[in-house]
Design a protein around this motif. Structure first.
Motif, PDB file in Angstrom:
ATOM      1  N   GLY A  17     -29.386   4.383 -30.570  1.00 14.47           N
ATOM      2  CA  GLY A  17     -28.336   3.943 -31.847  1.00 14.47           C
ATOM      3  C   GLY A  17     -28.103   2.592 -31.622  1.00 14.47           C
ATOM      4  N   GLY A  18     -26.949   2.204 -32.732  1.00 13.58           N
ATOM      5  CA  GLY A  18     -26.690   0.920 -32.765  1.00 13.58           C
ATOM      6  C   GLY A  18     -26.530   0.008 -31.494  1.00 13.58           C
ATOM      7  N   LEU A  19     -25.967   0.737 -30.688  1.00  9.64           N
ATOM      8  CA  LEU A  19     -25.858  -0.119 -29.170  1.00  9.64           C
ATOM      9  C   LEU A  19     -27.224  -0.763 -28.871  1.00  9.64           C
ATOM     10  N   ILE A 162     -16.673  -1.771 -26.202  1.00  7.78           N
ATOM     11  CA  ILE A 162     -16.513  -0.398 -26.550  1.00  7.78           C
ATOM     12  C   ILE A 162     -17.391  -0.159 -27.859  1.00  7.78           C
ATOM     13  N   HIS A 163     -18.484   0.531 -27.717  1.00 14.26           N
ATOM     14  CA  HIS A 163     -19.364   0.756 -29.242  1.00 14.26           C
ATOM     15  C   HIS A 163     -18.920   2.101 -29.719  1.00 14.26           C
ATOM     16  N   ASN A 164     -18.349   2.727 -28.942  1.00 14.88           N
ATOM     17  CA  ASN A 164     -17.956   3.997 -29.116  1.00 14.88           C
ATOM     18  C   ASN A 164     -17.141   4.685 -28.312  1.00 14.88           C
ATOM     19  N   ILE A 165     -15.835   5.031 -28.652  1.00 15.66           N
ATOM     20  CA  ILE A 165     -14.927   5.460 -27.496  1.00 15.66           C
ATOM     21  C   ILE A 165     -14.900   6.995 -27.579  1.00 15.66           C
ATOM     22  N   LEU A 245     -17.106  -8.311 -34.916  1.00 21.83           N
ATOM     23  CA  LEU A 245     -17.954  -7.511 -36.069  1.00 21.83           C
ATOM     24  C   LEU A 245     -19.482  -7.666 -35.576  1.00 21.83           C
ATOM     25  N   ASN A 246     -20.027  -6.842 -35.503  1.00 19.36           N
ATOM     26  CA  ASN A 246     -21.660  -6.715 -35.089  1.00 19.36           C
ATOM     27  C   ASN A 246     -22.266  -7.389 -36.141  1.00 19.36           C
ATOM     28  N   GLY A 247     -23.382  -8.203 -35.805  1.00 18.13           N
ATOM     29  CA  GLY A 247     -24.351  -8.763 -36.978  1.00 18.13           C
ATOM     30  C   GLY A 247     -25.587  -8.035 -36.733  1.00 18.13           C
ATOM     31  N   GLY A 303     -20.997  15.223 -36.247  1.00 18.79           N
ATOM     32  CA  GLY A 303     -19.679  15.256 -36.861  1.00 18.79           C
ATOM     33  C   GLY A 303     -19.098  13.937 -36.977  1.00 18.79           C
ATOM     34  N   GLN A 304     -19.312  13.049 -36.277  1.00 17.46           N
ATOM     35  CA  GLN A 304     -18.829  11.798 -36.586  1.00 17.46           C
ATOM     36  C   GLN A 304     -19.279  11.026 -38.019  1.00 17.46           C
ATOM     37  N   LYS A 305     -20.463  11.449 -38.304  1.00 16.21           N
ATOM     38  CA  LYS A 305     -20.857  10.762 -39.600  1.00 16.21           C
ATOM     39  C   LYS A 305     -20.566  11.439 -40.729  1.00 16.21           C
ATOM     40  N   PHE A 376     -15.389   8.396 -38.293  1.00 17.23           N
ATOM     41  CA  PHE A 376     -14.927   7.096 -37.571  1.00 17.23           C
ATOM     42  C   PHE A 376     -16.161   6.301 -37.488  1.00 17.23           C
ATOM     43  N   GLU A 377     -15.985   5.101 -37.353  1.00 21.55           N
ATOM     44  CA  GLU A 377     -17.168   4.313 -37.046  1.00 21.55           C
ATOM     45  C   GLU A 377     -16.751   2.841 -36.673  1.00 21.55           C
ATOM     46  N   PRO A 378     -17.321   2.839 -35.566  1.00 23.71           N
ATOM     47  CA  PRO A 378     -16.844   1.528 -34.627  1.00 23.71           C
ATOM     48  C   PRO A 378     -17.072   0.418 -35.525  1.00 23.71           C
ATOM     49  N   CYS A 379     -18.321   0.124 -35.915  1.00 22.66           N
ATOM     50  CA  CYS A 379     -19.192  -0.867 -36.751  1.00 22.66           C
ATOM     51  C   CYS A 379     -19.960  -0.306 -37.769  1.00 22.66           C
ATOM     52  N   GLY A 380     -21.043   0.436 -37.361  1.00 21.28           N
ATOM     53  CA  GLY A 380     -22.035   0.918 -38.151  1.00 21.28           C
ATOM     54  C   GLY A 380     -22.830  -0.452 -38.514  1.00 21.28           C
ATOM     55  N   LEU A 381     -24.353   0.006 -38.418  1.00 20.63           N
ATOM     56  CA  LEU A 381     -25.276  -1.115 -38.899  1.00 20.63           C
ATOM     57  C   LEU A 381     -26.041  -0.712 -40.144  1.00 20.63           C
TER      58      LEU A 381
HETATM   59  C1  GLC Z   1     -21.824   2.961 -31.664  1.00 19.53           C
HETATM   60  C2  GLC Z   1     -21.143   3.117 -32.927  1.00 19.53           C
HETATM   61  C3  GLC Z   1     -21.403   2.278 -34.147  1.00 19.53           C
HETATM   62  C4  GLC Z   1     -21.772   0.910 -33.688  1.00 19.53           C
HETATM   63  C5  GLC Z   1     -22.940   0.985 -32.660  1.00 19.53           C
HETATM   64  C6  GLC Z   1     -23.166  -0.652 -32.389  1.00 19.53           C
HETATM   65  O1  GLC Z   1     -23.150   3.500 -31.692  1.00 19.53           O
HETATM   66  O2  GLC Z   1     -21.124   4.444 -33.376  1.00 19.53           O
HETATM   67  O3  GLC Z   1     -20.401   2.231 -35.225  1.00 19.53           O
HETATM   68  O4  GLC Z   1     -22.327   0.218 -34.891  1.00 19.53           O
HETATM   69  O5  GLC Z   1     -22.214   1.644 -31.466  1.00 19.53           O
HETATM   70  O6  GLC Z   1     -22.005  -1.334 -31.784  1.00 19.53           O
END
Ligand code: GLC
Ligand code: ADP
Length: 478
Positions: A17-19, A162-165, A245-247, A303-305, A376-381
């Motif tokens: 995933g986005g991590l 924290i990328h996803n709590i 914020l992620n880039g 479900g998160q999505k 919920f979406e910590p950032c989303g890419l």
């Molecule tokens: C997590 C989050 C996502 C975020 C990603 C990278 O997987 O669900 O929202 O973009 O980490 O930080």
């Protein structure tokens, strides 16, 4: 300045995933600011056969779960420190789960070992390498600041991101001994979370700073609705919490130079995008003579999505003359639901179950809009990739989605600032209403193209966020 990142994923080597995207791109962005960021990552032997042969720089006999050694290699422009411990990481199937979708039963040892190796390196285990800051990512790296504090050291300084709590690394108290953790730290002001050990809570209690991946999510996790039980802990440390914020990696995601596309394009040659819609439609068996927009989803199906709600809105989407293309893997009932939707609407809805990096680029290039109805979406890419590819994001107003997409309301349209569609109610009705707005906007091609150009102008690179991390590191080191 030297920063040691500790993480369980790093693109392009290993990603769920986005991590991985973040850990893979941030070090390069930091290098441009004179920060030497190295990434400690498990060696995952099945995934690393093609790496250049590295140099052994440290050996540990007593990590949780046995011995391990650190191999230093540089690959794809990233300085990697690989934790080679085959008894923990040489496994088929997933990096977290076995072939039956169950967590590996020794995940506490696997990521306890990663965390302890991180702490040892932080405290000087590699000759000639002394990081100033340790930057741990998510629960898998969360015991690193705990082991550092246990060793009684206050240098280097530590950050947990924290990328996803929702993922906290929670295990029964019987693992404390196996993880060599102090039992007198096992209480509610320490490592204990409702009678269990929580890796993430450990990091929240013992790191010098806490960050998460968007300013809005940083505020949301202070509330019971989004804090997943850790909101009280976070409120007690709110003075140390911030959102960065992620880039995205704008070289890896560049529609004017992307070998996976049918045709490259940029904001001045948007017509080139049409060839990608045809290519994607032909690949998926979608009708190519539709007048409506093609929406896509590129996502973990969970479900998160909010994709269960989208599934309920599919008949409405098709009725409005739009099409839908789905790329994802995840919960079996959602995979089946989207397969069924494709069967029910041949030519209008297509579903590709699987994880396919190259195809995800064609999805972004070939679609008109990307749907992200997250609860919920910590950032989303994927909304950032959408902006970059002129694929207008349709997003729920939460977390990083709220921080990155400008809704096409009247004021934003007049100011030529709108970049997508933002809605509040994650339900079939809420999604149907926002689909209506997008379908109507698409019918006005002048408006749609002006929004595409605004989206493609929107800054999505790491530039300003890498500076924000640099400021944080500098502040910590003093
Ligand atoms: C997590 C989050 C996502 C975020 C990603 C990278 O997987 O669900 O929202 O973009 O980490 O930080
Ligand atoms: P999360 O980390 O919560 O899954 P993000 O939006 O931060 O969400 O990151 C998801 C990443 O995974 C993006 O790079 C996205 O393109 C990618 N991705 C998700 N599902 C797939 C898939 N089925 N195939 C290819 N890439 C995918």
């Amino acid at each position: 300045m030297k920063v040691l990142m500790v993480a369980s994923e790093c693109a392009p080597f290993v990603k769920t995933g986005g991590l991985a995207d973040v850990v893979g791109a941030l070090p390069t962005a930091l290098a441009g600011l004179d920060i030497d960021a190295q990434v400690l990552l498990p060696a995952y032997p099945p995934l690393f056969p093609h790496l250049p042969k590295g140099e052994e720089v440290a050996r540990f006999d007593d990590l949780p779960g046995g011995p391990g050694r650190i191999v230093r290699v540089a690959a794809e422009g990233i300085k990697l420190l690989l934790l080679d411990a085959p008894q923990l990481f040489d496994r088929p199937d997933g990096i977290y789960i076995d072939g039956n979708g169950r967590d590996w039963s020794d995940n506490h040892l696997r990521f306890g070992a990663l965390s302890m190796a991180g702490a040892r390196i932080a405290m000087g285990a590699i000759d000639g390498y002394q990081p100033d800051v340790v930057h741990a990512h998510d629960w898998q790296a969360s015991l690193t600041p705990v082991y550092m504090r246990m060793a009684g050291r206050d240098t280097p300084r530590s950050i947990i991101t924290i990328h996803n709590i929702a993922f906290q690394g929670r295990f029964g108290p019987q693992v404390l001994g196996q993880l060599q953790l102090k039992t007198d730290w096992f209480h509610p002001e320490g490592l204990e979370f409702h009678g269990d050990l929580s890796f993430l809570k450990g990091a929240l209690m013992f790191s010098d700073r806490i960050t998460t991946v968007s300013p809005t999510y940083a505020r949301e996790i202070l509330t019971p609705e989004f804090g997943m039980g850790l909101d009280g802990v976070l409120r007690s440390r709110a003075g140390f919490l911030s959102g960065v914020l992620n880039g995205i990696d704008t070289d890896a995601w560049d529609p004017s130079d992307d070998a996976t596309l049918a045709q490259t394009y940029d904001a001045k040659s948007l017509k080139g995008k049409a060839a990608n819609r045809v290519a994607l439609s032909e690949r998926l068996g979608l009708d190519t003579n539709s007048d409506g927009p093609l929406f896509c989803v590129v996502s973990r199906l969970t479900g998160q999505k909010g994709l269960d709600a989208l599934l309920d809105a599919v008949p409405h989407l098709v009725e409005r003359g739009a099409q839908l293309a789905v790329l994802g893997t995840g919960q079996p009932e959602l995979e089946q639901g989207f397969r069924d939707a494709a069967m029910a609407h041949p030519g209008q809805v297509a579903t590709h179950i699987g994880y396919d990096e190259a195809l995800s680029h064609l999805f972004q290039a070939g679609s008109d809009a990307i749907l992200i109805p997250s609860r919920f979406e910590p950032c989303g890419l994927t909304q950032l990739y959408g902006l970059r590819y002129g694929t207008l994001p349709i997003v729920a107003r939460t977390g990083g989605l709220a921080d990155t997409v400008i809704d096409a309301n009247v004021a934003a349209i007049l100011a030529k600032a709108a970049t997508g569609f933002v809605f509040h109610d994650v339900s079939a009705t809420g999604i149907a209403l926002v689909i209506d707005r997008a379908v109507e906007a698409y019918a006005d091609q002048k408006l749609w193209q002006s929004m595409q150009r605004a989206a493609m102008r929107h800054p999505v690179s790491w530039d300003s966020s890498a500076q924000a991390y640099r400021d944080l590191y500098t502040d910590l080191v003093g």
